[in-house]
Scaffold this motif. Structure first.
Motif, PDB file in Angstrom:
ATOM      1  N   PRO A 134       0.793  -1.240   0.000  1.00 46.58           N
ATOM      2  CA  PRO A 134       0.000   0.000   0.000  1.00 46.58           C
ATOM      3  C   PRO A 134       0.821   1.284   0.000  1.00 46.58           C
ATOM      4  CG  PRO A 134      -0.969  -1.595   1.512  1.00 46.58           C
ATOM      5  CD  PRO A 134       0.352  -2.172   1.078  1.00 46.58           C
ATOM      6  N   ILE A 135       2.073   1.230   0.435  1.00 45.47           N
ATOM      7  CA  ILE A 135       2.877   2.457   0.463  1.00 45.47           C
ATOM      8  C   ILE A 135       3.100   2.998  -0.946  1.00 45.47           C
ATOM      9  CG2 ILE A 135       5.223   1.500   0.281  1.00 45.47           C
ATOM     10  CD1 ILE A 135       4.053   4.228   2.749  1.00 45.47           C
ATOM     11  N   ALA A 136       2.946   2.136  -1.959  1.00 45.38           N
ATOM     12  CA  ALA A 136       3.112   2.586  -3.345  1.00 45.38           C
ATOM     13  C   ALA A 136       2.105   3.678  -3.703  1.00 45.38           C
ATOM     14  CB  ALA A 136       2.977   1.407  -4.304  1.00 45.38           C
ATOM     15  N   TYR A 172      10.495  -4.276  -4.895  1.00 46.06           N
ATOM     16  CA  TYR A 172       9.067  -4.590  -5.063  1.00 46.06           C
ATOM     17  C   TYR A 172       8.247  -3.323  -5.269  1.00 46.06           C
ATOM     18  CZ  TYR A 172       4.569  -6.838  -3.723  1.00 46.06           C
ATOM     19  OH  TYR A 172       3.291  -7.328  -3.672  1.00 46.06           O
ATOM     20  N   ILE A 173       8.533  -2.285  -4.492  1.00 46.91           N
ATOM     21  CA  ILE A 173       7.794  -1.034  -4.618  1.00 46.91           C
ATOM     22  C   ILE A 173       8.162  -0.299  -5.908  1.00 46.91           C
ATOM     23  CG2 ILE A 173       7.505   1.280  -3.634  1.00 46.91           C
ATOM     24  CD1 ILE A 173       5.805  -0.925  -2.323  1.00 46.91           C
ATOM     25  N   ILE A 174       9.421  -0.330  -6.293  1.00 44.46           N
ATOM     26  CA  ILE A 174       9.805   0.289  -7.575  1.00 44.46           C
ATOM     27  C   ILE A 174       9.072  -0.394  -8.729  1.00 44.46           C
ATOM     28  CG2 ILE A 174      11.709   0.619  -9.220  1.00 44.46           C
ATOM     29  CD1 ILE A 174      11.730   2.617  -6.914  1.00 44.46           C
ATOM     30  N   TYR A 175       8.988  -1.717  -8.690  1.00 44.71           N
ATOM     31  CA  TYR A 175       8.251  -2.437  -9.731  1.00 44.71           C
ATOM     32  C   TYR A 175       6.776  -2.024  -9.719  1.00 44.71           C
ATOM     33  CZ  TYR A 175       6.581  -6.330 -12.635  1.00 44.71           C
ATOM     34  OH  TYR A 175       6.016  -7.090 -13.630  1.00 44.71           O
ATOM     35  N   THR A 176       6.203  -1.904  -8.530  1.00 36.86           N
ATOM     36  CA  THR A 176       4.808  -1.475  -8.418  1.00 36.86           C
ATOM     37  C   THR A 176       4.617  -0.083  -9.001  1.00 36.86           C
ATOM     38  OG1 THR A 176       4.622  -2.748  -6.355  1.00 36.86           O
ATOM     39  CG2 THR A 176       2.887  -1.162  -6.822  1.00 36.86           C
ATOM     40  N   LEU A 177       5.516   0.826  -8.675  1.00 36.47           N
ATOM     41  CA  LEU A 177       5.414   2.202  -9.192  1.00 36.47           C
ATOM     42  C   LEU A 177       5.539   2.231 -10.709  1.00 36.47           C
ATOM     43  CD1 LEU A 177       7.538   4.072  -6.487  1.00 36.47           C
ATOM     44  CD2 LEU A 177       5.049   4.083  -6.735  1.00 36.47           C
ATOM     45  N   GLU A 178       6.373   1.351 -11.250  1.00 32.72           N
ATOM     46  CA  GLU A 178       6.491   1.270 -12.711  1.00 32.72           C
ATOM     47  C   GLU A 178       5.228   0.689 -13.329  1.00 32.72           C
ATOM     48  OE1 GLU A 178       8.873   2.694 -14.669  1.00 32.72           O
ATOM     49  OE2 GLU A 178       9.275   3.540 -12.693  1.00 32.72           O
ATOM     50  N   ASP A 187       8.026  -4.839 -19.586  1.00 31.16           N
ATOM     51  CA  ASP A 187       8.687  -3.535 -19.714  1.00 31.16           C
ATOM     52  C   ASP A 187       8.916  -2.915 -18.341  1.00 31.16           C
ATOM     53  OD1 ASP A 187       8.629  -3.842 -22.440  1.00 31.16           O
ATOM     54  OD2 ASP A 187       6.919  -2.501 -22.777  1.00 31.16           O
ATOM     55  N   ALA A 188       7.929  -3.063 -17.471  1.00 22.23           N
ATOM     56  CA  ALA A 188       8.062  -2.521 -16.113  1.00 22.23           C
ATOM     57  C   ALA A 188       9.184  -3.226 -15.357  1.00 22.23           C
ATOM     58  CB  ALA A 188       6.743  -2.678 -15.356  1.00 22.23           C
ATOM     59  N   ALA A 273       2.494 -11.871  -4.762  1.00 22.05           N
ATOM     60  CA  ALA A 273       2.240 -11.921  -6.203  1.00 22.05           C
ATOM     61  C   ALA A 273       0.837 -11.427  -6.535  1.00 22.05           C
ATOM     62  CB  ALA A 273       2.429 -13.348  -6.719  1.00 22.05           C
ATOM     63  N   GLY A 274      -0.125 -11.750  -5.667  1.00 24.36           N
ATOM     64  CA  GLY A 274      -1.523 -11.436  -5.942  1.00 24.36           C
ATOM     65  C   GLY A 274      -1.821  -9.956  -5.975  1.00 24.36           C
ATOM     66  N   GLY A 275      -1.167  -9.193  -5.115  1.00 28.30           N
ATOM     67  CA  GLY A 275      -1.379  -7.747  -5.134  1.00 28.30           C
ATOM     68  C   GLY A 275      -0.961  -7.134  -6.455  1.00 28.30           C
ATOM     69  N   LEU A 276       0.193  -7.581  -6.973  1.00 28.12           N
ATOM     70  CA  LEU A 276       0.665  -7.061  -8.258  1.00 28.12           C
ATOM     71  C   LEU A 276      -0.149  -7.612  -9.424  1.00 28.12           C
ATOM     72  CD1 LEU A 276       4.555  -6.981  -7.909  1.00 28.12           C
ATOM     73  CD2 LEU A 276       2.866  -5.211  -7.413  1.00 28.12           C
ATOM     74  N   ALA A 277      -0.561  -8.868  -9.314  1.00 26.13           N
ATOM     75  CA  ALA A 277      -1.396  -9.440 -10.383  1.00 26.13           C
ATOM     76  C   ALA A 277      -2.729  -8.714 -10.459  1.00 26.13           C
ATOM     77  CB  ALA A 277      -1.612 -10.931 -10.138  1.00 26.13           C
TER      78      ALA A 277
END
Length: 315
Positions: A134-136, A172-178, A187-188, A273-277
């Protein structure tokens, strides 16, 4: 942003709930009897749709962020959860990691939140990675990588303060932000590797620690064979396994089932994984029958709505 917040928090909790009944089961057993749907009872003798501490602590973080970013308040909400006052699925805590338990004890003693997490090498379970997502939403418009890193470090350090845990959360957060900027997950991922590798160039980070992340940052983690992917509760294993599942699946359902069926720390791998999926494929791609049995579904929806209003006010 509304759909993305709902997608992330429900994506995380549904993955978590799928994994709870088979937590600690090994990969060979799950190969013979794979999880294909929500189950009840099992490892923790819980009702179908019950999520664990993974979701509880992520919800605590999201709940705190609804009132702005305050590290003391985040820590207080973790303590309130441990005391079964907030964000348990059925009114009691049935699963908590040793490092998190110890950190919350220190919170209760009045220690500074960022000093409550374990600093030792053996304190690198996945307990901060599982709830950092959630911090993302707070950081989504932040351009200063140093500030992003420091914020992630502080939030992780409430329970897990070792560099390895912090750096896993940062990746993990950088990937989320991308992913919030780039729709294509591959690409992200490539952009994430570039950003993180460039970020560490002028930092005095321990080289041995950085090298532990080479499979993610210098190789393509999705190209490793399944038998080379571990799924224990160790933070590095959880980060690699979640990225591997995300990049080797084409739907939300496939991602979380793949994560659960890796075995061992099933709920946490599937939550991470589920949050990003959820973010990648959207709320509508999460099977409705899984959402409908999720514990406290209406409360989670209200939390998502509340966080959405807060993020709109940040713009």
């Amino acid at each position: 942003m509304k759909n993305k917040i709902h997608s992330v928090l429900f994506g995380l909790a549904v993955g978590d709930a799928l994994g709870v009944p088979v937590e600690f089961q090994n990969r060979e057993l799950l190969k013979r009897f794979p999880v294909i749907d929500m189950r009840e009872n099992g490892s923790h003798r819980q009702l179908k749709g019950t999520w664990s501490d993974d979701s509880s602590l992520a919800f605590c973080l999201a709940d705190s962020l609804c009132n702005g970013y305050n590290i003391e308040d985040i820590a207080t909400k973790f303590l309130q959860w441990k005391n079964a006052e907030i964000w348990t699925p059925h009114g009691s805590v049935f699963d908590i990691g040793i490092a998190t338990r110890n950190a919350i004890y220190r919170i209760a003693q009045g220690e500074q939140p960022t000093l409550c997490g374990g600093f030792d090498e053996e304190d690198n379970g996945n307990g901060s990675l599982m709830r950092i997502l959630p911090i993302a939403f707070y950081l989504k418009d932040e351009a200063d990588l140093n500030l992003i890193y420091q914020t992630v470090k502080d939030v992780s350090s409430i329970t897990h303060a070792h560099f390895r845990s912090v750096f896993a959360c940062f990746i993990y957060i950088i990937y989320t932000l991308e992913l919030l900027k780039i729709e294509n997950k591959f690409d992200a991922y490539q952009k994430t590797k570039t950003i993180v590798n460039n970020f560490i160039v002028d930092k005095e980070f321990n080289e041995r620690e950085i090298q532990l992340f080479d499979r993610i940052l210098k190789s393509n983690i999705n190209e490793f064979d399944k038998d080379k992917i571990n799924s224990s509760g160790y933070v590095l294993h959880s980060l690699e396994a979640s990225f591997w599942c995300i990049l080797n699946s084409s739907t939300y359902k496939e991602t979380v089932l793949k994560a659960v069926n890796l075995g061992e720390d099933t709920d946490t791998t599937a939550a991470i994984a589920g949050g990003l999926a959820g973010l990648i494929y959207g709320y509508d791609e999460i099977p409705v029958e899984w959402i409908n049995v999720l514990a406290r579904r209406k409360d989670i929806t209200e939390l998502c709505d509340k966080l959405d209003k807060k993020t709109l006010n940040l713009n």
